[in-house]
Design an enzyme around this catalytic site. Structure first.
Site, short mmCIF file in Angstrom:
data_model
loop_
_atom_site.label_atom_id
_atom_site.label_comp_id
_atom_site.label_asym_id
_atom_site.label_seq_id
_atom_site.Cartn_x
_atom_site.Cartn_y
_atom_site.Cartn_z
N GLY A 85 -0.09 -3.58 0.05
CA GLY A 85 -1.30 -4.94 0.32
C GLY A 85 -0.56 -5.71 -0.49
N ARG B 23 3.43 -1.00 4.68
CA ARG B 23 3.51 -0.07 3.85
C ARG B 23 4.26 1.14 4.84
NH1 ARG B 23 -1.15 -0.18 0.84
NH2 ARG B 23 -2.80 -1.65 1.42
N GLY C 50 2.81 -2.68 -6.05
CA GLY C 50 1.90 -1.64 -6.68
C GLY C 50 2.48 -0.37 -6.73
N ASP C 51 1.76 0.57 -7.55
CA ASP C 51 2.36 2.02 -7.57
C ASP C 51 3.28 2.76 -6.75
OD1 ASP C 51 0.05 2.58 -5.63
OD2 ASP C 51 -0.47 3.81 -6.51
N GLY C 52 2.55 2.41 -4.92
CA GLY C 52 3.62 2.94 -3.99
C GLY C 52 4.87 2.36 -4.02
N SER C 53 5.04 1.15 -4.24
CA SER C 53 6.03 0.51 -4.93
C SER C 53 7.49 1.06 -5.64
CB SER C 53 5.40 -0.89 -4.59
OG SER C 53 4.79 -1.38 -3.39
N THR D 106 -1.56 -4.97 -8.15
CA THR D 106 -2.22 -4.22 -7.26
C THR D 106 -3.89 -5.37 -7.23
OG1 THR D 106 -3.79 -2.91 -8.40
CG2 THR D 106 -2.90 -3.24 -9.77
N ASP E 247 -6.52 -4.05 -7.23
CA ASP E 247 -8.05 -3.12 -7.92
C ASP E 247 -7.63 -3.38 -9.67
OD1 ASP E 247 -8.04 -2.64 -5.40
OD2 ASP E 247 -6.75 -0.88 -4.80
N ASP F 30 -5.53 -1.65 -11.36
CA ASP F 30 -5.56 -0.12 -11.36
C ASP F 30 -4.51 0.41 -11.76
OD1 ASP F 30 -3.82 -0.64 -9.15
OD2 ASP F 30 -5.28 0.85 -7.66
N MET G 98 -13.24 -4.54 -3.12
CA MET G 98 -11.85 -3.42 -2.85
C MET G 98 -12.15 -2.86 -4.22
SD MET G 98 -8.54 -4.73 -0.86
CE MET G 98 -8.84 -4.83 1.10
N ARG H 45 -9.53 1.69 -4.60
CA ARG H 45 -9.51 2.38 -4.18
C ARG H 45 -10.12 3.57 -4.73
NH1 ARG H 45 -5.40 2.64 0.18
NH2 ARG H 45 -4.19 1.39 -0.79
N GLU I 282 -14.67 -0.04 -2.88
CA GLU I 282 -15.16 1.14 -1.48
C GLU I 282 -14.51 2.52 -1.72
OE1 GLU I 282 -9.80 -1.13 -1.76
OE2 GLU I 282 -10.71 0.14 0.33
N TYR J 130 -10.62 -8.21 3.01
CA TYR J 130 -9.26 -9.21 2.91
C TYR J 130 -9.98 -10.91 2.97
CZ TYR J 130 -8.09 -4.65 5.32
OH TYR J 130 -8.02 -3.17 5.78
N ALA J 131 -10.77 -11.45 3.67
CA ALA J 131 -11.11 -12.76 2.66
C ALA J 131 -10.98 -12.80 1.44
CB ALA J 131 -12.80 -13.36 3.18
N ARG K 16 -8.46 -10.78 -0.69
CA ARG K 16 -7.15 -10.08 -1.04
C ARG K 16 -5.68 -11.31 -0.60
NH1 ARG K 16 -4.71 -4.85 1.38
NH2 ARG K 16 -4.69 -5.35 3.24
N1 LIG Z 1 5.92 8.63 -3.77
C1 LIG Z 1 6.66 7.41 -2.91
N2 LIG Z 1 8.13 7.86 -3.24
C2 LIG Z 1 9.22 6.55 -2.24
N3 LIG Z 1 8.42 5.40 -1.75
C3 LIG Z 1 6.42 5.22 -1.64
C4 LIG Z 1 5.96 6.14 -2.40
N4 LIG Z 1 4.50 5.92 -2.15
C5 LIG Z 1 4.79 4.86 -2.01
N5 LIG Z 1 6.03 4.63 -1.00
C6 LIG Z 1 6.64 3.22 -0.73
O1 LIG Z 1 6.18 2.39 -1.40
C7 LIG Z 1 5.97 1.12 -0.32
C8 LIG Z 1 4.58 0.36 -0.79
O2 LIG Z 1 3.37 1.60 -0.49
P1 LIG Z 1 1.78 1.26 -0.73
O3 LIG Z 1 1.56 3.24 -1.51
O4 LIG Z 1 1.38 1.43 0.50
O5 LIG Z 1 1.65 0.24 -1.44
P2 LIG Z 1 1.36 -0.23 -3.24
O6 LIG Z 1 2.86 -0.54 -4.18
O7 LIG Z 1 0.88 -1.32 -2.98
O8 LIG Z 1 0.56 0.90 -3.62
C9 LIG Z 1 5.87 1.93 1.03
O9 LIG Z 1 6.85 1.37 1.67
C10 LIG Z 1 5.85 2.83 0.95
O10 LIG Z 1 6.53 3.89 1.29
O1 LIG Z 2 -6.00 -1.51 5.08
P1 LIG Z 2 -4.93 -1.69 4.18
O2 LIG Z 2 -3.87 -3.15 4.81
O3 LIG Z 2 -3.80 -0.90 4.06
O4 LIG Z 2 -5.46 -2.20 2.42
C1 LIG Z 2 -5.98 -1.30 1.77
C2 LIG Z 2 -5.37 -1.39 0.54
O5 LIG Z 2 -5.49 -2.00 -0.32
C3 LIG Z 2 -5.93 -2.10 -1.52
O6 LIG Z 2 -6.35 -3.92 -1.36
C4 LIG Z 2 -4.60 -2.07 -2.74
O7 LIG Z 2 -3.61 -1.57 -1.64
P2 LIG Z 2 -2.27 -1.68 -2.39
O8 LIG Z 2 -2.33 0.34 -2.77
O9 LIG Z 2 -1.15 -2.47 -1.30
O10 LIG Z 2 -2.19 -2.63 -3.83
C5 LIG Z 2 -6.93 -1.78 -1.46
O11 LIG Z 2 -8.15 -2.67 -2.27
C6 LIG Z 2 -7.50 -0.99 -0.21
O12 LIG Z 2 -7.76 -0.13 -0.44
MG LIG Z 3 -1.36 1.04 -4.03
#
Ligand SMILES: Nc1ncnc2c1ncn2[C@@H]1O[C@H](COP(=O)(O)OP(=O)(O)O)[C@@H](O)[C@H]1O
Ligand SMILES: O=P(O)(O)OC[C@H]1O[C@](O)(COP(=O)(O)O)[C@@H](O)[C@@H]1O
Ligand SMILES: [Mg+2]
Length: 441
Positions: A89, A155, A180-183, A209, A211, A213, A254, A256, A310, A362-363, A365
């Site tokens: 995000g 994502r 973020g954590d996913g990345s 992030t 958030d 978090d 926001m 989560r 949220e 969104y306004a 972020r």
């Molecule tokens: N457990 C995972 N293993 C590999 N790639 C992941 C994992 N979780 C998230 N990703 C990838 O990282 C990218 C960002 O993750 P996302 O959760 O959308 O956002 P954020 O990094 O902000 O938490 C996405 O392309 C997603 O597919």
């Molecule tokens: O609508 P989208 O783009 O999926 O994002 C919504 C979510 O993104 C966030 O801004 C955080 O996303 P990230 O995990 O990518 O940091 C949350 O606060 C919100 O729930």
């Molecule tokens: Mg995340």
């Protein structure tokens, strides 16, 4: 969470044999109250009883490697190609981080080439091989004036082998993942494949992030901008609710799993009567529930302001278990739910409320970073560049208790930073709102 010193050791690709462009500047520098030398470390804990509880000498208690330039570096800048990707995000400051990395690598390290992968990890997938963009000083000149990310984001999972193939095709030696954590989980999967193929590629993360978090970082970049922007919306519903006979203002922000934006924005305006966050469950019904408390407040003061994160009160909503492309839970809309339930209740008891509901997510972020966050972003960018050029990998750069430090990537995804219901931030919220510690439960 209990850590040992060994959990905090960051990985290096190998010995540093090249002179750093900062070698001369560093030659006389020593640790001082305002500078941590490269061979010194920064304590994780800052509280006497916690430090004592480790029961070991001070140099063995958990500590981080200091960030910053090194006298010697691992990569030969003239032969080094760098990649940058932004994922997940949006967050204020992404462009500042990209710009800071490009400026530092170009003006000081003078690396061979910097490329940006477009649209997050998608830009590293097989079918996106032509989607890189050259990141020159010209390309990043004014980008900090805009929110979002010039590289785009996304994502959704990508094949890590394909991503490594893309790094090889573009001859990338260093990849910066801003996300973020996913990345960071994605980046770790990439590192696994890099290791399996015995490649000499550094992967360094800059945690993002909105958030707030992610652990091991005081406050993440963009967070201050985000909550400052959120205050405008709380102030708006406050004014609207003040002007109505039975005025109710509700703002959904926001957050989560972590209610930091809600807490900080509410404290900043200091006019909210209820702050609802994911970390503190609440109930609606009964004499002690939110609905009754809102009604009582309205009868006494004619006005109520509610700030809701949220992720709050998700147990009150019907959830279908849906996930987004990255596997994150899709949340129910607690803001609309509360608006409807509060309107129904107040109408039933004859208070004829005027309810103003805003969801400015969104306004908030998508705005550009404020001056404070811009400074923070550029300093994180510098730290990330120094770490990578010194051969650190599977590492993120963070600011912890005002020091910039290196943290192993796995730790940043190990747990979530959340508002502690027993901590001093939540206590401040309770003091400011006057709401009870728990209600309806
Ligand atoms: N457990 C995972 N293993 C590999 N790639 C992941 C994992 N979780 C998230 N990703 C990838 O990282 C990218 C960002 O993750 P996302 O959760 O959308 O956002 P954020 O990094 O902000 O938490 C996405 O392309 C997603 O597919
Ligand atoms: O609508 P989208 O783009 O999926 O994002 C919504 C979510 O993104 C966030 O801004 C955080 O996303 P990230 O995990 O990518 O940091 C949350 O606060 C919100 O729930
Ligand atoms: Mg995340």
């Amino acid at each position: 969470m209990s850590l040992a010193l060994d959990d905090l050791r960051v990985r290096s690709l190998g010995a540093c044999e090249y002179d750093s462009p900062f070698a001369e500047m560093l030659s006389t520098k020593r640790t001082s109250p305002h500078y941590v030398a490269e061979d010194d470390r920064v304590l994780v804990d800052d509280t006497v009883s916690v430090l004592l509880s480790h029961g070991v000498p001070i140099d063995q208690v958990p500590s981080f490697e200091a960030a910053g330039p090194r006298k010697k570096i691992y990569f030969d800048p003239a032969e080094t190609t760098v990649g940058i990707v932004t994922c997940g995000g949006l967050c204020p400051g992404l462009n500042d981080v990209i710009r800071g990395i490009v400026q530092e690598l170009t003006e000081h390290y003078r690396v061979k080439r910097i490329v940006g992968f477009r649209n997050g990890f998608k830009g590293l997938a097989k079918d996106a091989r032509n989607s890189v963009t050259d990141l020159t000083l010209d390309a990043v000149r004014d980008i900090n004036n805009d929110g979002g990310t010039i590289l785009g984001s996304s994502r959704g999972a990508q094949d890590p082998d394909e991503m490594v193939d893309s790094l090889l095709i573009h001859e990338v030696d260093v990849l910066f993942v801003i996300g973020g954590d996913g990345s960071m989980r994605g980046a770790m999967r990439l590192v696994e494949r890099v290791d399996e193929r015995e490649l000499d590629i550094s992967v360094v993360g800059v945690p993002k992030t909105i958030d707030n978090d992610l652990p091991y970082t005081d406050q993440s970049f963009g967070f201050q901008t985000a909550f400052a922007r959120a205050t405008d919306f709380i102030a708006s519903v406050f004014i609207e609710s003040q002007a109505a006979e039975h005025g109710v203002g509700i703002v959904k922000l926001m957050g989560r799993h972590s209610g930091f934006i809600a807490c900080y924005a509410a404290l900043s305006v200091n006019e909210a009567n209820f702050v609802l966050i994911p970390e503190v469950p609440f109930g609606l019904d009964g004499d002690d529930g939110l609905l009754c408390r809102v009604e009582n407040r309205l009868r006494e003061h004619g006005q109520v302001v509610i700030v809701v994160a949220e992720g709050a009160g998700q147990d009150l909503l019907e959830c279908d278990g849906a996930k987004d492309a990255s596997g994150n839970d899709k949340l129910g809309d607690i803001g609309l739910f509360l608006k409807d339930r509060i309107t129904d209740r107040l109408t039933e008891v004859g208070l004829a409320p005027t309810v103003r509901y805003l969801d400015p997510s969104y306004a908030i972020r998508s705005v550009a970073a404020n001056a404070y966050d811009s400074v923070y972003c550029v300093r994180l960018a510098h730290a990330a560049v120094h770490a990578a050029m010194a051969g650190r990998t599977q590492t993120v750069v963070v600011r912890w208790r005002r020091r910039f430090v290196h943290v192993p990537m796995a730790l940043i995804t190990g747990h979530r930073n959340q508002v502690d219901p027993d901590g001093d931030l939540w206590m401040s919220v309770l003091e400011a709102t006057g709401q009870p510690a728990t209600f309806g439960r």
